[in-house]
Design a protein around this motif. Structure first.
Motif, PDB file in Angstrom:
ATOM      1  N   PRO A  30       0.839  -1.211   0.000  1.00  0.00           N
ATOM      2  CA  PRO A  30       0.000   0.000   0.000  1.00  0.00           C
ATOM      3  C   PRO A  30       0.871   1.258   0.000  1.00  0.00           C
ATOM      4  CG  PRO A  30      -0.824  -1.586   1.583  1.00  0.00           C
ATOM      5  CD  PRO A  30       0.503  -2.110   1.111  1.00  0.00           C
ATOM      6  N   PRO A  31       0.554   2.251  -0.798  1.00  0.00           N
ATOM      7  CA  PRO A  31       1.382   3.458  -0.896  1.00  0.00           C
ATOM      8  C   PRO A  31       1.688   4.120   0.441  1.00  0.00           C
ATOM      9  CG  PRO A  31      -0.253   3.445  -2.626  1.00  0.00           C
ATOM     10  CD  PRO A  31      -0.584   2.289  -1.742  1.00  0.00           C
ATOM     11  N   LEU A  32       0.737   4.105   1.369  1.00  0.00           N
ATOM     12  CA  LEU A  32       0.955   4.759   2.663  1.00  0.00           C
ATOM     13  C   LEU A  32       2.030   4.074   3.495  1.00  0.00           C
ATOM     14  CD1 LEU A  32      -2.722   5.656   3.673  1.00  0.00           C
ATOM     15  CD2 LEU A  32      -0.924   7.196   2.867  1.00  0.00           C
ATOM     16  N   LEU A  33       2.405   2.847   3.120  1.00  0.00           N
ATOM     17  CA  LEU A  33       3.450   2.129   3.864  1.00  0.00           C
ATOM     18  C   LEU A  33       4.831   2.297   3.238  1.00  0.00           C
ATOM     19  CD1 LEU A  33       1.676  -1.240   4.788  1.00  0.00           C
ATOM     20  CD2 LEU A  33       2.017   0.794   6.216  1.00  0.00           C
ATOM     21  N   LEU A  34       4.916   2.998   2.105  1.00  0.00           N
ATOM     22  CA  LEU A  34       6.206   3.174   1.441  1.00  0.00           C
ATOM     23  C   LEU A  34       7.211   3.892   2.334  1.00  0.00           C
ATOM     24  CD1 LEU A  34       5.107   4.111  -2.198  1.00  0.00           C
ATOM     25  CD2 LEU A  34       6.440   2.110  -1.514  1.00  0.00           C
ATOM     26  N   ASP A  35       6.757   4.952   2.992  1.00  0.00           N
ATOM     27  CA  ASP A  35       7.632   5.724   3.875  1.00  0.00           C
ATOM     28  C   ASP A  35       8.170   4.852   5.007  1.00  0.00           C
ATOM     29  OD1 ASP A  35       9.008   7.710   5.103  1.00  0.00           O
ATOM     30  OD2 ASP A  35       7.302   9.022   5.464  1.00  0.00           O
ATOM     31  N   THR A  36       7.286   4.112   5.648  1.00  0.00           N
ATOM     32  CA  THR A  36       7.668   3.246   6.763  1.00  0.00           C
ATOM     33  C   THR A  36       8.625   2.151   6.310  1.00  0.00           C
ATOM     34  OG1 THR A  36       5.540   3.626   7.843  1.00  0.00           O
ATOM     35  CG2 THR A  36       6.790   1.697   8.564  1.00  0.00           C
ATOM     36  N   PHE A  37       8.313   1.534   5.172  1.00  0.00           N
ATOM     37  CA  PHE A  37       9.160   0.442   4.681  1.00  0.00           C
ATOM     38  C   PHE A  37      10.530   0.960   4.249  1.00  0.00           C
ATOM     39  CE2 PHE A  37      10.418  -2.684   1.340  1.00  0.00           C
ATOM     40  CZ  PHE A  37      10.564  -3.774   2.184  1.00  0.00           C
ATOM     41  N   TYR A  38      10.553   2.158   3.655  1.00  0.00           N
ATOM     42  CA  TYR A  38      11.836   2.767   3.271  1.00  0.00           C
ATOM     43  C   TYR A  38      12.729   2.929   4.508  1.00  0.00           C
ATOM     44  CZ  TYR A  38      15.155   6.008   1.122  1.00  0.00           C
ATOM     45  OH  TYR A  38      16.303   6.602   0.651  1.00  0.00           O
ATOM     46  N   LEU A  72       4.797   9.960  -2.920  1.00  0.00           N
ATOM     47  CA  LEU A  72       6.089  10.020  -3.612  1.00  0.00           C
ATOM     48  C   LEU A  72       6.704  11.414  -3.509  1.00  0.00           C
ATOM     49  CD1 LEU A  72       5.215   7.967  -6.825  1.00  0.00           C
ATOM     50  CD2 LEU A  72       6.460   7.190  -4.803  1.00  0.00           C
ATOM     51  N   SER A  73       5.868  12.443  -3.630  1.00  0.00           N
ATOM     52  CA  SER A  73       6.372  13.822  -3.503  1.00  0.00           C
ATOM     53  C   SER A  73       6.946  14.067  -2.118  1.00  0.00           C
ATOM     54  CB  SER A  73       5.244  14.817  -3.786  1.00  0.00           C
ATOM     55  OG  SER A  73       4.797  14.723  -5.118  1.00  0.00           O
ATOM     56  N   LYS A  74       6.279  13.552  -1.093  1.00  0.00           N
ATOM     57  CA  LYS A  74       6.755  13.727   0.288  1.00  0.00           C
ATOM     58  C   LYS A  74       8.081  12.999   0.501  1.00  0.00           C
ATOM     59  CE  LYS A  74       5.461  13.237   5.148  1.00  0.00           C
ATOM     60  NZ  LYS A  74       6.763  12.641   5.527  1.00  0.00           N
ATOM     61  N   LEU A  75       8.185  11.798  -0.064  1.00  0.00           N
ATOM     62  CA  LEU A  75       9.440  11.051   0.063  1.00  0.00           C
ATOM     63  C   LEU A  75      10.608  11.848  -0.518  1.00  0.00           C
ATOM     64  CD1 LEU A  75       8.336   7.407  -0.904  1.00  0.00           C
ATOM     65  CD2 LEU A  75       9.130   8.173   1.342  1.00  0.00           C
ATOM     66  N   ARG A  76      10.375  12.460  -1.661  1.00  0.00           N
ATOM     67  CA  ARG A  76      11.452  13.223  -2.300  1.00  0.00           C
ATOM     68  C   ARG A  76      11.740  14.515  -1.538  1.00  0.00           C
ATOM     69  NH1 ARG A  76      10.300  11.772  -8.695  1.00  0.00           N
ATOM     70  NH2 ARG A  76      11.692   9.979  -8.691  1.00  0.00           N
ATOM     71  N   LEU A  77      10.709  15.155  -1.015  1.00  0.00           N
ATOM     72  CA  LEU A  77      10.922  16.360  -0.214  1.00  0.00           C
ATOM     73  C   LEU A  77      11.698  16.050   1.056  1.00  0.00           C
ATOM     74  CD1 LEU A  77       7.470  18.190  -0.554  1.00  0.00           C
ATOM     75  CD2 LEU A  77       9.685  18.969  -1.430  1.00  0.00           C
ATOM     76  N   ASP A  78      11.517  14.826   1.568  1.00  0.00           N
ATOM     77  CA  ASP A  78      12.231  14.401   2.768  1.00  0.00           C
ATOM     78  C   ASP A  78      13.661  13.966   2.470  1.00  0.00           C
ATOM     79  OD1 ASP A  78      10.003  14.913   4.261  1.00  0.00           O
ATOM     80  OD2 ASP A  78       9.326  12.836   4.400  1.00  0.00           O
ATOM     81  N   GLY A  79      14.054  14.044   1.199  1.00  0.00           N
ATOM     82  CA  GLY A  79      15.428  13.717   0.826  1.00  0.00           C
ATOM     83  C   GLY A  79      15.705  12.238   0.690  1.00  0.00           C
ATOM     84  N   LYS A  80      14.667  11.447   0.589  1.00  0.00           N
ATOM     85  CA  LYS A  80      14.864   9.999   0.449  1.00  0.00           C
ATOM     86  C   LYS A  80      15.131   9.656  -1.014  1.00  0.00           C
ATOM     87  CE  LYS A  80      12.306   8.987   4.616  1.00  0.00           C
ATOM     88  NZ  LYS A  80      11.126   8.402   5.271  1.00  0.00           N
ATOM     89  N   LYS A  81      16.185   8.879  -1.228  1.00  0.00           N
ATOM     90  CA  LYS A  81      16.626   8.601  -2.588  1.00  0.00           C
ATOM     91  C   LYS A  81      16.026   7.283  -3.081  1.00  0.00           C
ATOM     92  CE  LYS A  81      20.950  11.146  -2.029  1.00  0.00           C
ATOM     93  NZ  LYS A  81      22.427  11.088  -2.091  1.00  0.00           N
ATOM     94  N   PHE A  82      15.316   7.373  -4.197  1.00  0.00           N
ATOM     95  CA  PHE A  82      14.705   6.200  -4.798  1.00  0.00           C
ATOM     96  C   PHE A  82      14.461   6.486  -6.273  1.00  0.00           C
ATOM     97  CE2 PHE A  82      11.363   8.977  -3.307  1.00  0.00           C
ATOM     98  CZ  PHE A  82      10.428   8.977  -4.336  1.00  0.00           C
ATOM     99  N   LYS A  83      14.175   5.440  -7.008  1.00  0.00           N
ATOM    100  CA  LYS A  83      13.836   5.559  -8.419  1.00  0.00           C
ATOM    101  C   LYS A  83      12.452   4.965  -8.650  1.00  0.00           C
ATOM    102  CE  LYS A  83      17.862   7.217  -9.771  1.00  0.00           C
ATOM    103  NZ  LYS A  83      18.003   8.581 -10.298  1.00  0.00           N
TER     104      LYS A  83
END
Length: 288
Positions: A33-41, A74-85
């Motif tokens: 689920p998209p909402l778990l991407l941040d936690t899993f990262y 995804l926008s929040k992840l990038r704003l938080d400086g998390k590196k992913f593709k």
């Protein structure tokens, strides 16, 4: 850490892409689920387990209503400086319809469509995915690909690491099969000598030395390649400045067997000789 989010249209080949990444050494998670991407990262980044330092995660429309929030996630992840593709798998609607009807699988968004039409479900998902596709670092159109070709493309793309610098993909193709949708630029080599009209070369390909020698020995080919190298060498730094992850150069001839394969091979060698990360993909070489 290498962290790749795989997404795209249902039926476009995400499962095959994930299998290819798993074979390449990625720790893979399907249907997160998209909402778990941040936690899993964060879990992967803070883990001491070496297996979690090269990760691929599929997040797509199977998440239902939760998937609508993925652009913001995804926008929040990038704003938080998390590196992913982001790897986006795409395909033409008519091909997706054939695939769904062939497998008789239920489209994940079919319940959202009052009429229950697969055609409308495919169209709805296309609209839903436009924002995510625009954010993608890599887009692979699988319309003309079989599973093995997709596996080869994904393996090539991530074999050197998704976090590496700009990858140039030299893709030969035949105009009779259509221009590759993922091509950032297209080089038309139909102006070069055509081995198709030489009896002993007609049924060979650009992988054969005799075909390459016939094309490369022509004076016009030497001039053509030198001017092409000069142009490409000039624009590559501009793409790097734009933080682009992949530059796809489509090289096209009529059937995608002789001239395009030869020139794409020469381009690939030119990049590798100059220290540029490059990959070669002959899309139509084995087509009838």
């Amino acid at each position: 850490m290498e962290f790749v989010i795989v997404t795209g249209l249902s039926g476009a080949g995400k499962t095959n892409a994930l299998h290819a990444m798993e074979d390449s050494g990625c720790y893979c998670v399907d249907n997160l689920p998209p909402l778990l991407l941040d936690t899993f990262y964060d879990l992967c980044e803070n883990s001491t387990d070496a297996r979690l330092k090269k990760v691929a995660v599929v997040a797509d429309a199977r998440s239902g209503e939760m998937f609508a929030e993925i652009p913001e996630v995804l926008s929040k992840l990038r704003l938080d400086g998390k590196k992913f593709k982001i790897l986006f798998l795409d395909a033409k609607p008519d091909v997706l319809l054939v695939r769904f009807k062939g497998t008789r699988r239920k489209h994940p968004l079919i319940d959202e469509i009052i009429s229950g039409s697969i055609e409308e479900a495919v169209e709805f998902e296309n609209e839903l995915m436009k924002g995510v596709k625009a954010m993608a670092d890599y887009v692979i159109d699988t319309t003309l690909m079989n599973p093995n070709e997709l596996k080869e493309r994904v393996t090539t793309l991530f074999s050197a690491g998704a976090g590496d610098s700009l990858l140039v993909t030299c893709m030969s193709f035949g105009y009779k099969y259509g221009i590759p949708p993922e091509a950032d630029m297209v080089v038309d080599v139909r102006c070069l000598p055509n081995p198709f009209y030489v009896k002993e070369l007609k049924h060979l390909t650009g992988l054969d030395e005799a075909v390459r020698e016939y094309i490369l020995s022509a004076a016009v080919t030497g001039d053509f390649l030198q001017k092409l190298y000069d142009y490409i060498d000039y624009i590559l730094p501009l793409y790097r400045q734009d933080n682009k992850s992949e530059l796809v150069i489509g090289v096209g001839c009529t059937g995608g067997k002789h001239r395009s394969v030869t020139v794409a091979r020469q381009l690939n060698s030119h990049f590798l000789e100059n220290g540029q990360k490059s990959a070669l993909h002959n899309r139509d070489i084995w087509k009838a």
